[in-house]
Design a protein around this motif. Sequence first.
Motif, PDB file in Angstrom:
ATOM      1  N   MET A  48      -1.181   1.906  26.599  1.00  0.00           N
ATOM      2  CA  MET A  48      -1.075   0.959  25.490  1.00  0.00           C
ATOM      3  C   MET A  48       0.210   1.241  24.716  1.00  0.00           C
ATOM      4  SD  MET A  48      -5.032   0.779  24.162  1.00  0.00           S
ATOM      5  CE  MET A  48      -4.770  -0.811  23.404  1.00  0.00           C
ATOM      6  N   ARG A  49       0.573   0.295  23.842  1.00  0.00           N
ATOM      7  CA  ARG A  49       1.803   0.416  23.080  1.00  0.00           C
ATOM      8  C   ARG A  49       1.494   0.615  21.592  1.00  0.00           C
ATOM      9  NH1 ARG A  49       3.995  -4.147  22.908  1.00  0.00           N
ATOM     10  NH2 ARG A  49       2.139  -5.189  23.682  1.00  0.00           N
ATOM     11  N   PHE A  50       2.272   1.511  20.958  1.00  0.00           N
ATOM     12  CA  PHE A  50       2.043   1.852  19.561  1.00  0.00           C
ATOM     13  C   PHE A  50       3.374   1.885  18.823  1.00  0.00           C
ATOM     14  CE2 PHE A  50      -1.202   3.823  22.167  1.00  0.00           C
ATOM     15  CZ  PHE A  50      -2.388   3.540  21.490  1.00  0.00           C
ATOM     16  N   ALA A  51       3.292   1.828  17.497  1.00  0.00           N
ATOM     17  CA  ALA A  51       4.481   2.001  16.657  1.00  0.00           C
ATOM     18  C   ALA A  51       4.077   2.742  15.392  1.00  0.00           C
ATOM     19  CB  ALA A  51       5.102   0.653  16.302  1.00  0.00           C
ATOM     20  N   SER A  52       4.981   3.582  14.894  1.00  0.00           N
ATOM     21  CA  SER A  52       4.768   4.239  13.605  1.00  0.00           C
ATOM     22  C   SER A  52       5.447   3.392  12.536  1.00  0.00           C
ATOM     23  CB  SER A  52       5.346   5.654  13.626  1.00  0.00           C
ATOM     24  OG  SER A  52       4.665   6.444  14.577  1.00  0.00           O
ATOM     25  N   MET A  53       4.690   3.030  11.492  1.00  0.00           N
ATOM     26  CA  MET A  53       5.204   2.094  10.492  1.00  0.00           C
ATOM     27  C   MET A  53       4.877   2.544   9.079  1.00  0.00           C
ATOM     28  SD  MET A  53       4.200  -1.647  11.998  1.00  0.00           S
ATOM     29  CE  MET A  53       4.742  -2.187  13.624  1.00  0.00           C
ATOM     30  N   THR A  54       5.653   2.011   8.151  1.00  0.00           N
ATOM     31  CA  THR A  54       5.304   2.076   6.735  1.00  0.00           C
ATOM     32  C   THR A  54       4.840   0.685   6.331  1.00  0.00           C
ATOM     33  OG1 THR A  54       6.983   3.762   6.332  1.00  0.00           O
ATOM     34  CG2 THR A  54       6.105   2.613   4.411  1.00  0.00           C
ATOM     35  N   LEU A  55       3.635   0.610   5.796  1.00  0.00           N
ATOM     36  CA  LEU A  55       3.026  -0.668   5.430  1.00  0.00           C
ATOM     37  C   LEU A  55       2.775  -0.715   3.929  1.00  0.00           C
ATOM     38  CD1 LEU A  55       0.368  -0.832   8.291  1.00  0.00           C
ATOM     39  CD2 LEU A  55       2.521  -2.110   8.196  1.00  0.00           C
ATOM     40  N   TRP A  56       2.990  -1.893   3.339  1.00  0.00           N
ATOM     41  CA  TRP A  56       2.706  -2.106   1.920  1.00  0.00           C
ATOM     42  C   TRP A  56       1.518  -3.053   1.806  1.00  0.00           C
ATOM     43  CZ3 TRP A  56       3.181  -0.413  -2.808  1.00  0.00           C
ATOM     44  CH2 TRP A  56       2.952  -1.275  -3.889  1.00  0.00           C
ATOM     45  N   PHE A  57       0.399  -2.541   1.270  1.00  0.00           N
ATOM     46  CA  PHE A  57      -0.802  -3.349   1.093  1.00  0.00           C
ATOM     47  C   PHE A  57      -0.758  -4.001  -0.284  1.00  0.00           C
ATOM     48  CE2 PHE A  57      -1.846  -0.562   4.537  1.00  0.00           C
ATOM     49  CZ  PHE A  57      -2.665  -1.328   5.354  1.00  0.00           C
ATOM     50  N   ARG A  58      -0.548  -5.291  -0.297  1.00  0.00           N
ATOM     51  CA  ARG A  58      -0.271  -5.993  -1.543  1.00  0.00           C
ATOM     52  C   ARG A  58      -1.464  -6.016  -2.487  1.00  0.00           C
ATOM     53  NH1 ARG A  58       3.099 -11.319   0.569  1.00  0.00           N
ATOM     54  NH2 ARG A  58       4.910 -10.189   1.361  1.00  0.00           N
ATOM     55  N   ASP A  59      -2.656  -6.229  -1.937  1.00  0.00           N
ATOM     56  CA  ASP A  59      -3.825  -6.382  -2.805  1.00  0.00           C
ATOM     57  C   ASP A  59      -4.157  -5.097  -3.553  1.00  0.00           C
ATOM     58  OD1 ASP A  59      -3.946  -8.945  -1.924  1.00  0.00           O
ATOM     59  OD2 ASP A  59      -5.619  -8.653  -0.552  1.00  0.00           O
ATOM     60  N   THR A  60      -3.916  -3.952  -2.915  1.00  0.00           N
ATOM     61  CA  THR A  60      -4.209  -2.665  -3.564  1.00  0.00           C
ATOM     62  C   THR A  60      -2.950  -1.977  -4.062  1.00  0.00           C
ATOM     63  OG1 THR A  60      -4.146  -1.577  -1.388  1.00  0.00           O
ATOM     64  CG2 THR A  60      -6.299  -2.287  -2.193  1.00  0.00           C
ATOM     65  N   GLU A  61      -1.786  -2.603  -3.839  1.00  0.00           N
ATOM     66  CA  GLU A  61      -0.495  -2.062  -4.261  1.00  0.00           C
ATOM     67  C   GLU A  61      -0.341  -0.619  -3.775  1.00  0.00           C
ATOM     68  OE1 GLU A  61      -0.189  -2.656  -8.451  1.00  0.00           O
ATOM     69  OE2 GLU A  61       0.163  -4.809  -8.257  1.00  0.00           O
ATOM     70  N   GLN A  62      -0.477  -0.451  -2.484  1.00  0.00           N
ATOM     71  CA  GLN A  62      -0.487   0.872  -1.879  1.00  0.00           C
ATOM     72  C   GLN A  62       0.423   0.904  -0.657  1.00  0.00           C
ATOM     73  OE1 GLN A  62      -4.420   1.998  -0.533  1.00  0.00           O
ATOM     74  NE2 GLN A  62      -4.040   4.138  -1.019  1.00  0.00           N
ATOM     75  N   GLU A  63       1.287   1.915  -0.580  1.00  0.00           N
ATOM     76  CA  GLU A  63       2.147   2.104   0.582  1.00  0.00           C
ATOM     77  C   GLU A  63       1.544   3.182   1.469  1.00  0.00           C
ATOM     78  OE1 GLU A  63       6.674   1.651   0.607  1.00  0.00           O
ATOM     79  OE2 GLU A  63       6.407   3.829   0.669  1.00  0.00           O
ATOM     80  N   LEU A  64       1.609   2.954   2.777  1.00  0.00           N
ATOM     81  CA  LEU A  64       0.929   3.846   3.714  1.00  0.00           C
ATOM     82  C   LEU A  64       1.749   3.981   4.988  1.00  0.00           C
ATOM     83  CD1 LEU A  64      -1.795   5.323   4.515  1.00  0.00           C
ATOM     84  CD2 LEU A  64      -2.442   3.157   5.565  1.00  0.00           C
ATOM     85  N   GLU A  65       1.856   5.200   5.482  1.00  0.00           N
ATOM     86  CA  GLU A  65       2.462   5.430   6.793  1.00  0.00           C
ATOM     87  C   GLU A  65       1.346   5.593   7.810  1.00  0.00           C
ATOM     88  OE1 GLU A  65       5.398   8.418   6.988  1.00  0.00           O
ATOM     89  OE2 GLU A  65       6.572   7.632   5.307  1.00  0.00           O
ATOM     90  N   ALA A  66       1.425   4.839   8.890  1.00  0.00           N
ATOM     91  CA  ALA A  66       0.347   4.867   9.880  1.00  0.00           C
ATOM     92  C   ALA A  66       0.881   4.483  11.245  1.00  0.00           C
ATOM     93  CB  ALA A  66      -0.773   3.904   9.472  1.00  0.00           C
ATOM     94  N   LYS A  67       0.127   4.838  12.255  1.00  0.00           N
ATOM     95  CA  LYS A  67       0.402   4.389  13.618  1.00  0.00           C
ATOM     96  C   LYS A  67      -0.380   3.104  13.832  1.00  0.00           C
ATOM     97  CE  LYS A  67       0.808   7.782  16.399  1.00  0.00           C
ATOM     98  NZ  LYS A  67       2.285   7.830  16.462  1.00  0.00           N
ATOM     99  N   VAL A  68       0.268   2.090  14.405  1.00  0.00           N
ATOM    100  CA  VAL A  68      -0.410   0.814  14.637  1.00  0.00           C
ATOM    101  C   VAL A  68      -0.426   0.505  16.131  1.00  0.00           C
ATOM    102  CG1 VAL A  68       0.356  -0.043  12.386  1.00  0.00           C
ATOM    103  CG2 VAL A  68       1.624  -0.676  14.454  1.00  0.00           C
ATOM    104  N   MET A  69      -1.402  -0.285  16.521  1.00  0.00           N
ATOM    105  CA  MET A  69      -1.577  -0.686  17.907  1.00  0.00           C
ATOM    106  C   MET A  69      -0.922  -2.055  18.098  1.00  0.00           C
ATOM    107  SD  MET A  69      -5.225  -1.064  19.891  1.00  0.00           S
ATOM    108  CE  MET A  69      -5.675   0.628  19.499  1.00  0.00           C
ATOM    109  N   LEU A  70       0.101  -2.126  18.942  1.00  0.00           N
ATOM    110  CA  LEU A  70       0.815  -3.379  19.145  1.00  0.00           C
ATOM    111  C   LEU A  70       0.081  -4.332  20.085  1.00  0.00           C
ATOM    112  CD1 LEU A  70       4.459  -2.001  19.471  1.00  0.00           C
ATOM    113  CD2 LEU A  70       3.341  -2.981  17.445  1.00  0.00           C
ATOM    114  N   ASP A  71      -0.777  -3.804  20.942  1.00  0.00           N
ATOM    115  CA  ASP A  71      -1.467  -4.648  21.926  1.00  0.00           C
ATOM    116  C   ASP A  71      -2.356  -5.704  21.279  1.00  0.00           C
ATOM    117  OD1 ASP A  71      -1.381  -3.050  24.936  1.00  0.00           O
ATOM    118  OD2 ASP A  71      -0.859  -1.925  23.139  1.00  0.00           O
TER     119      ASP A  71
END
Length: 471
Positions: free
Chosen positions: A337-360
């Motif tokens: 499977m394919r993955f990416a490491s990303m920084t995501l900004w969750f607007r509703d909770t105003e929270q920034e998070l670094e996580a691995k995501v599944m591209l598939d």
Amino acid sequence: MRKENIYSLLEKNLGYIPTQDQSDCMRLLAEFVINNSNDVIFLLTGYAGTGKTSIIASLVSTLSTMRQKFVLMAPTGRAAKVLRSYTGHEAYTIHRKIYRQKSATDGVGKFVLDRNLHKETYFIVDESSMIPDESSEASVFGSGKLLEDLLEYVYTGTNCKLILVGDVAQLPPVGSVVSPALDQEVLRETGFGLESFELRQVIRQSEGSGILMNATAVRQQVNDGDLSVPELVLEAYNDIERLNGSDIIEKLSESYDRCGTDGAIVVVNSNHLANRYNQGIRNSIFYREEEISTGDIVMVVKNNYYWLKDEEGASFIANGDIAEVRRIKEYEEMYGMRFASMTLWFRDTEQELEAKVMLDTLMMDTPSLAPEKSRELYFAVLADHPGIKSKRKQFEAARNDPYYNALQIKFAYAVTCHKSQGGQWGRVFIDQGGFSRQEPTIDYLRWFYTALTRATDKVYLVNFPDKWFRQ
């Protein structure tokens, strides 16, 4: 304080002359507030445009004036954000408020019902149509029955009361025929007393809205069991418009320019159609050819308990949470499977998070990773731990693996109606897809009513056939 005084405060805080419906509702609420009994649920239901939101905002202001404690909750982060916006007070997701994560010694990944330490507090829950009474995740959250757990949490507090708010014509929880938290028979069977009021009279401020006029007509069909094709009325209204598919890119582009990417949404009836829209929007409006790019808006499509590790509360990323891709650090291929490491900004909770995501999962037609694919990933991860023989330790190994726990995401420019529920957008584009070639059902009418009422300013009806409009 006397009931008459509470009613006067409710009326004052409403900010306009109430309808007779609203007046009757506020009198019943005043009685509920003054009543010393703490074993009664108050159920407030209402049509779109009847001022249900205004009543709740007035109640919150009144309780605040009385220095009476209250807690605001909703089933999703998006719904909690909407509740916060119109009351001016903090609102929580139900899960985050009533559950706590077990300690490492008790078994991380499990959430148990927390103790309600509140005293003489009103718990007000908006968008209660979304609250299920059964769950496929019974092994994760409490008893697995959210409504049952909510009632237990509230009423084990000292002199606490629960107010459930919602619209019975909206879509019920996935897999349910009715919304149990809005069903009087279901609530009475819990053993609690019940006070209920349904708002039906449209407030004067809403009478000129084509969205609400058509939504009210569709809701009436739901109430009557009328399965005829809705006769939509557009003439003389500026807030609802018919749109050909060839014009949608231009209108969406204009909407993003005016409202931002968070201010417009396309609501569809299938994941397949959502994928087509998402790819078209990314290519034709944002000129993004990469599989995923910084600035993209994505939605988490499966609850995730790995990336937020906070043992003080129900810390998890919820199915339906929307985020913006801030940075993409690296791409990987693992376990087929394919993955990416990303920084995501969750607007509703105003929270920034670094996580691995599944591209598939980005373009899959299934709601999330199919069970068979999830099993394949599970056993592929276990193959890296050949020395582990115990089933329990195998599960723990997978549970602590970042690839197995990668966030499952899809693009969020277009979503299914269930995914949009509880949220509001300035502009909503509705494409009913295959529904237009079928005769209406009650499920369809609820779907359409829910989609219509996601918009605060304007609805575009995309590719609707002529027979859906009053000639």
